[in-house]
Every structure is written in C-alpha cells, then in structure tokens.
Scaffold this motif. Structure first.
Motif, PDB file in Angstrom:
ATOM      1  N   PHE A  39       0.843  -1.185   0.000  1.00  0.00           N
ATOM      2  CA  PHE A  39       0.000   0.000   0.000  1.00  0.00           C
ATOM      3  C   PHE A  39       0.884   1.244   0.000  1.00  0.00           C
ATOM      4  O   PHE A  39       1.981   1.236   0.557  1.00  0.00           O
ATOM      5  N   SER A  40       0.385   2.308  -0.618  1.00  0.00           N
ATOM      6  CA  SER A  40       1.065   3.604  -0.473  1.00  0.00           C
ATOM      7  C   SER A  40       0.508   4.260   0.783  1.00  0.00           C
ATOM      8  O   SER A  40      -0.214   5.254   0.730  1.00  0.00           O
ATOM      9  N   SER A  41       0.857   3.676   1.917  1.00  0.00           N
ATOM     10  CA  SER A  41       0.255   4.077   3.185  1.00  0.00           C
ATOM     11  C   SER A  41       1.329   4.305   4.225  1.00  0.00           C
ATOM     12  O   SER A  41       2.363   3.639   4.241  1.00  0.00           O
ATOM     13  N   LYS A  42       1.043   5.241   5.158  1.00  0.00           N
ATOM     14  CA  LYS A  42       1.937   5.524   6.264  1.00  0.00           C
ATOM     15  C   LYS A  42       1.504   4.800   7.541  1.00  0.00           C
ATOM     16  O   LYS A  42       2.065   5.045   8.612  1.00  0.00           O
ATOM     17  N   LEU A  43       0.527   3.900   7.432  1.00  0.00           N
ATOM     18  CA  LEU A  43      -0.050   3.288   8.616  1.00  0.00           C
ATOM     19  C   LEU A  43       1.009   2.547   9.432  1.00  0.00           C
ATOM     20  O   LEU A  43       1.749   1.725   8.906  1.00  0.00           O
TER      21      LEU A  43
ATOM     22  N   LYS B 219       1.027  -7.840   5.262  1.00  0.00           N
ATOM     23  CA  LYS B 219       1.969  -7.989   4.151  1.00  0.00           C
ATOM     24  C   LYS B 219       2.070  -6.703   3.331  1.00  0.00           C
ATOM     25  O   LYS B 219       3.147  -6.348   2.841  1.00  0.00           O
ATOM     26  N   ARG B 220       0.973  -5.993   3.174  1.00  0.00           N
ATOM     27  CA  ARG B 220       0.948  -4.829   2.285  1.00  0.00           C
ATOM     28  C   ARG B 220       1.276  -3.514   2.986  1.00  0.00           C
ATOM     29  O   ARG B 220       1.501  -2.503   2.332  1.00  0.00           O
ATOM     30  N   LEU B 221       1.303  -3.522   4.324  1.00  0.00           N
ATOM     31  CA  LEU B 221       1.577  -2.301   5.084  1.00  0.00           C
ATOM     32  C   LEU B 221       3.056  -2.287   5.473  1.00  0.00           C
ATOM     33  O   LEU B 221       3.446  -2.785   6.531  1.00  0.00           O
ATOM     34  N   THR B 222       3.865  -1.684   4.652  1.00  0.00           N
ATOM     35  CA  THR B 222       5.319  -1.784   4.811  1.00  0.00           C
ATOM     36  C   THR B 222       5.864  -0.912   5.931  1.00  0.00           C
ATOM     37  O   THR B 222       7.007  -1.095   6.346  1.00  0.00           O
TER      38      THR B 222
END
Length: 345
Positions: free
Chosen positions: A258-262, A288-291
């Motif tokens: 994800f293009s996320s800052k979470l 997996k998608r929240l880097t």
C-alpha cells in the motif's frame, strides 16, 4: 476555585464551575461570571432552561465568556421515572442573544434531545483542540450549518435512532471530518449495529488517527488504508469477517505494498466463527501490504497469523519490525509477541 453549586452563586471571581441542574430550572449563571470562568460544566439541563441570569427587560445582543477554555454541556435524559418536566417556551433572550466563546479549547456535548436552543445561541472560535459530540443527527446538521471550528481531536458519536445514512448525514460527517484534517485523532462511533461504514465517507480525508465502532467490511478497511494518505493509526472495533474473499492470501506471489503511512492497526471481530480463518486471512493480507507497520493488535484467537507470516518474512522484510499484541477481551493488552516468537506471551 473549584466548586459545585445547587443554588444561584453570588461569586464574581469563579474560574471553575460545575452545575448539575438535575432537571430543575431555578439555577442560573450570573453574567458577572462570564468574564472569569475558565472551565464550565453544565449537566442534566433541560432544553428550555434559562441558564443565564439575563434581565428580560434588558436583553443584550452579545455575551462573551472571555476566559472560558473548557465547556461540557449535557442535556437531561428524558426519563419520566426520574424527572418530571413540563415543556415551556424557551426564554426570549435565546432568540436574540449570541453567546461567544473566543478562547474555547475543549467542547463536549451529550444530547439525546431533538431540541438544542442553547447550542443555537453559541458562537465558537475558528479552531479548538477537542470537539466531542454525542448527539442525534438533527444536532449534527445544526452544527454543520454553523461555522464550525477546526479541531485537533474529534470524537463523533451518533445515537441509534438517527443512523440511516442519507445524503445529508453523509455530507455532515464528511464536513466534520474535513474540519479535523489537521487533527491528531478522529473517532467515529455510531450506536447502531445496522450501520455500515461506506468507503466514500472517508476517502481523501487527511486525519492521522481513526477509530471506528460501527461494522467495517474488508473492502472498506482496504479502501481506508489505501485512500487516506495521512493515516498512521487505524482501529476497527467490529470487523465483518464474512466480507473477506475466499482467496486473498497467495503465498506464491508478492503482494504490492500500500502507499500508506499506517504504523498501527487494531482489529477486533465480533462475528467470526472459530477457528477465525477469514479474520486470520484478512490480518495476514493487511500486514503484508503495510510496509511501515509497527504494531498490530488483534484477538488472541488469530494468534496463528504469526506462524503464517513467519514463513514469508524473506519475501516481506518489513515483517521483522512488526510487533503483535493479542487481546482476550476488548482492547486490554494481555500478551505481546514479535514476529519470530521470541517474546513469551
């Protein structure tokens, strides 16, 4: 000075005042207090209560609480077994006078009623630190029609009898969330299990912390993460596991991030059967998608996610930095485990 009063106070240097009207209409706040009060709590007030001591023959157009920083306003529960109220007309000044709070920093209101003449008279500053609203939809619409301030901490609770998501309510909630875009936290609670959060409600809203108590489906959770670029902390109190697709975890192909800052994700599920396979799959997919993820808080029943993710840590290096917190009931942290299982739990 901190005090609670049951009769009309005659002090002119009050800074803190806690009034519990208990459904009675005799107590009033003298105008002399408006220049000194810093914290004002008004509890169990009737909607037509003449709460300010204003001479009906000399009604001012404006009144200023020049020093007030905190205002708590709680309307009475309409419980005839506890209080007997006879509806009366609102005092005349409420339709002629604006009450200003130029230095207000924290505002809390809890209103079960359809009527709110006190709030209709209030003028708030353009920015406050905390806005905590628990009310029915009619009040929410009134607040939105007014020039509502920006806030750092927004907590919005809609009561159960007015939770149908029509276009007007959708716009009201969006408006309040937009006003909180510079905020540190935004919490939305809706006291109705039939209400489901819509993806479009939060799309593009730039808040950093979001806590949701109504049911949230899988696609909505993914959309929140993918379309709220500033979000760093997401709490979902009622995740709908039955919305998780059968095949979302594919071990053979690396999932695009994800293009996320979470950094923090909390998920609780009230409807999953044991073993909670769907919830486990959803957590594995999200992690997996929240880097940039640092902490995951999930029920103890999905503890097997650690083993599943441990097998794929070479494909997802960021998993080395993820800390899991497991809960037995609610959100009380009871056990902590890192991705390699080195910590006891």
């Amino acid at each position: 000075m901190n005090m609670s009063v049951s009769g009309t106070p005659e002090f002119t240097q009050l800074t803190h005042l806690d009034l519990n009207f208990k459904g009675e209409k005799g107590t009033q706040i003298p105008l002399a207090c408006t220049s000194t009060l810093q914290h004002l709590v008004i509890s169990q007030i009737l909607v037509d209560h003449n709460w300010l001591a204003i001479d009906p023959n000399n009604i001012p157009s404006n009144i200023e609480f020049n020093s007030l920083k905190t205002l708590h306003l709680t309307y009475i529960d309409d419980d005839p077994s506890e209080f007997v109220q006879t509806p009366t007309a609102c005092p005349k000044w409420m339709s002629h006078t604006k009450v200003h709070f130029p230095k207000l920093a924290h505002f809390y209101t809890n209103n079960d009623s359809d009527e709110f003449p006190i709030l209709a008279t209030c003028v708030f500053p353009r920015h406050i630190e905390t806005l905590d609203i628990k009310a029915q939809t009619k009040l929410l619409r009134l607040l939105v029609l007014a020039t509502w301030p920006q806030t750092e901490h927004l907590k919005l609770t809609l009561l159960p009898s007015y939770t149908d998501m029509d276009a007007s309510l959708f716009g009201c909630i969006r408006h309040l969330l937009k006003s909180a875009e510079t905020s540190k936290t935004a919490e939305v609670a809706i006291s109705n299990d039939s209400f489901v959060v819509e993806q479009e409600l939060f799309a593009g809203i730039r808040v950093t912390h979001l806590r949701l108590s109504p049911p949230v489906g899988f696609e909505t959770m993914v959309s929140l993460v993918d379309n709220m670029p500033s979000l760093v902390n997401l709490c979902v109190y009622d995740f709908e596991s039955n919305t998780v697709p059968d095949k979302i975890v594919d071990c053979s192909n690396r999932l695009a991030p994800f293009s996320s800052k979470l950094q923090q994700l909390s998920i609780d599920c009230l409807d999953d059967e044991y073993p909670p396979v769907r919830t486990i799959n959803a957590v594995v997919y999200m992690v997996k998608r929240l880097t940039q993820l640092k902490t995951v808080k999930v029920p103890i029943s999905v503890i097997s996610v650690v083993g599943l993710l441990n097998k794929e840590r070479s494909m997802y290096p960021h998993l080395n930095n993820v800390l899991f917190k497991f809960t037995d009931d609610g959100y009380l942290d009871t056990r902590t485990l890192d991705i390699f299982g080195n910590n006891k739990y």
